[in-house]
Design a protein around this motif. Sequence first.
Motif, mmCIF file in Angstrom:
data_model
loop_
_atom_site.group_PDB
_atom_site.id
_atom_site.type_symbol
_atom_site.label_atom_id
_atom_site.label_comp_id
_atom_site.label_asym_id
_atom_site.label_seq_id
_atom_site.Cartn_x
_atom_site.Cartn_y
_atom_site.Cartn_z
ATOM 1 N N UNK A 54 7.366 26.439 -11.676
ATOM 2 C CA UNK A 54 7.533 27.257 -10.459
ATOM 3 C C UNK A 54 8.955 27.784 -10.244
ATOM 4 N N UNK A 55 9.725 26.915 -10.717
ATOM 5 C CA UNK A 55 11.212 27.148 -10.138
ATOM 6 C C UNK A 55 11.877 27.853 -11.163
ATOM 7 N N UNK A 56 11.022 27.843 -12.770
ATOM 8 C CA UNK A 56 11.614 29.026 -13.836
ATOM 9 C C UNK A 56 10.687 30.516 -13.403
ATOM 10 N N UNK A 57 9.793 30.380 -12.757
ATOM 11 C CA UNK A 57 9.408 31.644 -12.289
ATOM 12 C C UNK A 57 9.755 32.559 -10.765
ATOM 13 N N UNK A 58 10.317 31.624 -10.344
ATOM 14 C CA UNK A 58 11.038 31.826 -9.204
ATOM 15 C C UNK A 58 12.755 32.563 -10.330
ATOM 16 N N UNK A 59 13.714 31.542 -10.242
ATOM 17 C CA UNK A 59 14.614 32.632 -11.162
ATOM 18 C C UNK A 59 14.449 33.418 -11.812
ATOM 19 N N UNK A 60 13.270 33.919 -13.193
ATOM 20 C CA UNK A 60 13.037 35.370 -13.176
ATOM 21 C C UNK A 60 12.514 36.249 -12.378
ATOM 22 N N UNK A 61 12.248 35.225 -11.325
ATOM 23 C CA UNK A 61 11.741 36.613 -10.188
ATOM 24 C C UNK A 61 13.345 37.373 -9.174
ATOM 25 N N UNK A 62 13.767 35.888 -9.598
ATOM 26 C CA UNK A 62 15.372 36.127 -8.334
ATOM 27 C C UNK A 62 16.209 37.633 -9.238
ATOM 28 N N UNK A 63 16.047 36.609 -10.337
ATOM 29 C CA UNK A 63 17.209 38.135 -11.813
ATOM 30 C C UNK A 63 16.350 39.685 -11.916
ATOM 31 N N UNK A 64 14.546 39.606 -11.511
ATOM 32 C CA UNK A 64 14.554 40.687 -11.799
ATOM 33 C C UNK A 64 14.170 41.623 -10.664
ATOM 34 N N UNK A 65 15.325 40.444 -9.330
ATOM 35 C CA UNK A 65 15.212 41.856 -8.336
ATOM 36 C C UNK A 65 16.198 42.185 -7.603
ATOM 37 N N UNK A 66 17.261 42.094 -8.906
ATOM 38 C CA UNK A 66 18.494 42.791 -8.809
ATOM 39 C C UNK A 66 18.170 43.640 -9.173
ATOM 40 N N UNK A 67 17.812 44.613 -9.955
ATOM 41 C CA UNK A 67 17.972 46.647 -10.338
ATOM 42 C C UNK A 67 17.067 46.788 -9.266
#
Length: 170
Positions: A54-67
């Motif tokens: 779940x926390x890895x998914x949070x990190x991926x979503x956070x990085x994905x939201x930058x663009x």
Amino acid sequence: MFRPGEIADPGRNLTVRGLRRLLPVTDRYAGGSFFVRRGGRTMATPLLVALIAIETTNLVFALDSIPAVFGITRNLFVVLTSNAFAVLGLRALYFLLAGSMDRFCYLKQGLAALLVFIGMKMLLNPIVHVPLSVSLAVITVVVGAAVAASLSRDRARRRLADQQQGPTHR
């Protein structure tokens, strides 16, 4: 995302597979414990695996939201703060969207269309400037249309089911 897909198997998740290679993991939960000792060996529980996934998914979503944020604004303060707040509230939003995907069958396609819009906006930014109000309007219209189409489909299915059952006796 435009095509309907099958339900994901958590065992195929890259994070879960990697963690299982690094740590021995038990087959059963042990209450609220992340680790247990079995046969003199410390082992992780599925609860730790779920937390890390779940926390890895949070990190991926956070990085994905930058663009996506850069698709709306170039103000670095807004990008930074929105991403920080996204990380804080992302888990709740993820579960909300995951639950909504079943109820709103066209939401996935609507979100895919938004990703296409944001990608095109970013690619064409040196040539065409799309005002913030237009971006927000597109987001509102696309999400609203996906929700409305989903609700309309549900109503049509209910009407069809009611017609097939015939009149109800009270």
